[in-house]
Design an enzyme around this catalytic site. Structure first.
Site, PDB file in Angstrom:
ATOM      1  N   SER A 242      36.127  44.078  33.443  1.00  0.00           N
ATOM      2  CA  SER A 242      35.297  44.928  32.592  1.00  0.00           C
ATOM      3  C   SER A 242      35.594  44.545  31.144  1.00  0.00           C
ATOM      4  O   SER A 242      36.470  43.721  30.889  1.00  0.00           O
ATOM      5  CB  SER A 242      35.650  46.391  32.822  1.00  0.00           C
ATOM      6  N   LYS A 243      34.884  45.152  30.235  1.00  0.00           N
ATOM      7  CA  LYS A 243      35.085  44.849  28.805  1.00  0.00           C
ATOM      8  C   LYS A 243      36.545  44.975  28.399  1.00  0.00           C
ATOM      9  O   LYS A 243      37.089  44.147  27.694  1.00  0.00           O
ATOM     10  CB  LYS A 243      34.250  45.805  27.954  1.00  0.00           C
ATOM     11  N   ARG A 244      37.155  46.034  28.917  1.00  0.00           N
ATOM     12  CA  ARG A 244      38.564  46.308  28.590  1.00  0.00           C
ATOM     13  C   ARG A 244      39.469  45.136  28.997  1.00  0.00           C
ATOM     14  O   ARG A 244      40.466  44.838  28.370  1.00  0.00           O
ATOM     15  CB  ARG A 244      38.954  47.579  29.336  1.00  0.00           C
ATOM     16  N   HIS A 245      39.108  44.457  30.081  1.00  0.00           N
ATOM     17  CA  HIS A 245      39.911  43.341  30.577  1.00  0.00           C
ATOM     18  C   HIS A 245      39.610  42.021  29.874  1.00  0.00           C
ATOM     19  O   HIS A 245      40.297  41.038  30.098  1.00  0.00           O
ATOM     20  CB  HIS A 245      39.607  43.079  32.052  1.00  0.00           C
ATOM     21  N   GLY A 246      38.521  41.977  29.168  1.00  0.00           N
ATOM     22  CA  GLY A 246      38.173  40.696  28.550  1.00  0.00           C
ATOM     23  C   GLY A 246      36.817  40.163  28.980  1.00  0.00           C
ATOM     24  O   GLY A 246      36.494  39.006  28.741  1.00  0.00           O
TER      25      GLY A 246
END
Ligand code: GLU
Length: 473
Positions: A242-246
């Site tokens: 997800s965005k949080r992961h990159g």
């Protein structure tokens, strides 16, 4: 026909080039380079609602920045609609596809029935063998593939191995909608065939599509390309990226200051390995890459590792390369304005002089730009809190004591400068660091910087003495 490998990258321009897409492009590019073949680019823009010109531009820019350029102009899938239609009509003529006049209501009923019977929803083939003379008037038909009813379809995948799909699960899929536009499944096959694609390397979310597409190839009597479905990238915690992961667009990585060769090295290692090699140049990757060595399991995105790999490539780059990278990338870096505070020639010259000291510490171009800020700071310098504390806490006295020796130096070299500071420190019973610390604070406004004698020498006599003079009062 030659045996030359042709791969392709086929993004849908509904968003920017995301990091997973960049890795897919990289694997296609590496395989093409490794085999002396070529990689083509196809923009899958049939979804007119969601495709945008801005996304096409961003994808091409992202690929260019990474150096993953295609061997030929991009192919627009949308522009090939007439060809997709013609192939579907040809399949009807051959008896491998048929017109289906089932109404929305009928299809809905089929779905409901399947649901009630706990079967997967599946078209029941009601127009498969029906005489087209029975077609209801005024209804525009869809074209459906006459898919085999039994047996199985085997996808021999270079990564996943042999994957079998019972044909009873693959229904008579729609090739052309009633408005004559192709379905995605059909367009991909026709395009891959026409583009001479020999190897399809893409995310394993397309594995089931591969079975359906195989049926279309067979119906046309076309060779099925080799397939390699590569596992998706997961976050560091194993969850879907997800965005949080990159899961960001490539331009976000550009803005974070990664070098293309650093990012490519990291991406190549996401799902592929060559022994224990972590650091690989692009030439090495080309030499070693093979789809057969792509791992079957999902890989995990790890920012710390990306930083470490990029840091390696920063240190391995020549000073000149890094100066050019900073100048080229400054409009993409959030702190790029630092590199516009003087005219370009001055910025280049100062960066070049300071680079040996700067590059050892920086893992990204953003850090590198940040650490070069002292070079282009206007007097009086802004001070970090800790730097101000050092100056206030006896630092200014040290500077006042050092100034006469420094200003009378005949030669402004790191060695001569160090000798003056050493002498002063010894005469006043100070450790060298205690004399160097206020110097650093006064010259850079910070408490960390390259070696202070390098800083003095890079800034030059005039600017150094002026900055020190500002603090000596
Ligand atoms: N356009 C598809 C995607 O962006 C890729 C299709 C393919 O590679 O066959 O996921």
């Amino acid at each position: 026909m030659t045996d030359r490998v042709v791969t392709r990258f086929a993004p849908s321009p509904t968003g920017f080039l995301h990091i997973g897409g960049a890795r897919t492009a990289l694997f296609n590019w590496l395989y093409a380079r490794h085999t002396g073949g070529k990689m083509l680019l196809r923009i899958e823009d049939t979804d007119r609602e969601r495709s945008t010109e801005a996304a096409v531009t961003a994808i091409i820019e992202g690929l260019d920045w990474l150096g993953l350029t295609a061997d030929g102009p991009p192919v627009s899938q949308f522009e090939r609609a007439a060809r997709h239609r013609a192939v579907a009509e040809e399949m009807v003529a051959r008896g491998n596809a048929y017109y289906c006049y089932a109404s929305q209501a009928e299809l809905e009923e089929m779905r409901e029935k399947a649901k009630a019977e706990k079967r997967p929803p599946r078209y029941d083939g009601r127009w498969r063998d029906r005489d087209p003379a029975e077609a209801p008037s005024g209804v525009k038909p869809v074209v459906r593939l006459r898919a085999p009813l039994d047996g199985e379809t085997i996808v021999r995948d270079r990564v996943q191995g042999e994957v079998r799909f019972p044909n009873k699960d693959l229904d008579d899929l729609v090739l052309l909608r009633s408005d004559g536009t192709p379905t995605y499944m059909h367009a991909v096959v026709v395009d891959d065939h026409d583009m001479g694609v020999t190897h399809i390397i893409r995310g394993d979310d397309h594995l089931t599509n591969a079975a359906r597409q195989t049926l279309i190839y067979k119906a046309m009597g076309w060779d099925v390309p080799e397939m390699a479905h590569i596992p998706l990238i997961h976050g560091a915690d194993g969850a879907k990226l997800s965005k949080r992961h990159g899961a960001l667009g490539v331009e976000a990585y550009r803005a974070m200051g990664y070098l293309p060769k650093g990012l490519l090295n990291y991406l190549a290692r996401l799902g592929w390995s060559h022994g224990d090699d972590e650091i690989m140049s692009i030439e090495q990757m080309i030499g070693w890459f093979d789809v057969d060595d792509v791992n079957k399991g999902a890989s995990r995105f790890d920012f710390a590792k990306l930083e470490a790999v990029n840091g390696h490539w920063m240190r391995a780059s020549s000073d000149e390369e890094l100066v050019e990278a900073l100048m080229r990338e400054r409009d993409h870096l959030p702190n790029g304005e630092i590199l516009k505070r003087r005219d370009d020639a001055t910025v280049r010259r100062q960066l070049t002089a300071a680079m040996p000291g700067l590059k050892e510490r920086a893992k990204t171009l953003v850090e590198l730009a940040e650490s070069s800020a002292y070079l282009f700071a206007d007097r009086p310098l802004p001070f970090e809190e800790r730097a101000e504390a050092i100056l206030a806490d006896g630092g200014r006295v040290v500077i006042a004591g050092l100034l006469p020796g420094l200003s009378s130096l005949a030669e402004w070299t790191p060695e001569a400068l160090e000798a003056v500071v050493r002498e002063y420190a010894e005469a006043n019973g100070l450790k060298l660091g205690k004399a160097a610390q206020p110097l650093r604070a006064a010259l850079t406004g910070r408490t960390t910087s390259p070696g202070v004698f390098d800083v003095l020498s890079v800034l030059g006599r005039e600017e150094s003495l002026a900055r020190l003079g500002d603090q000596a009062g």
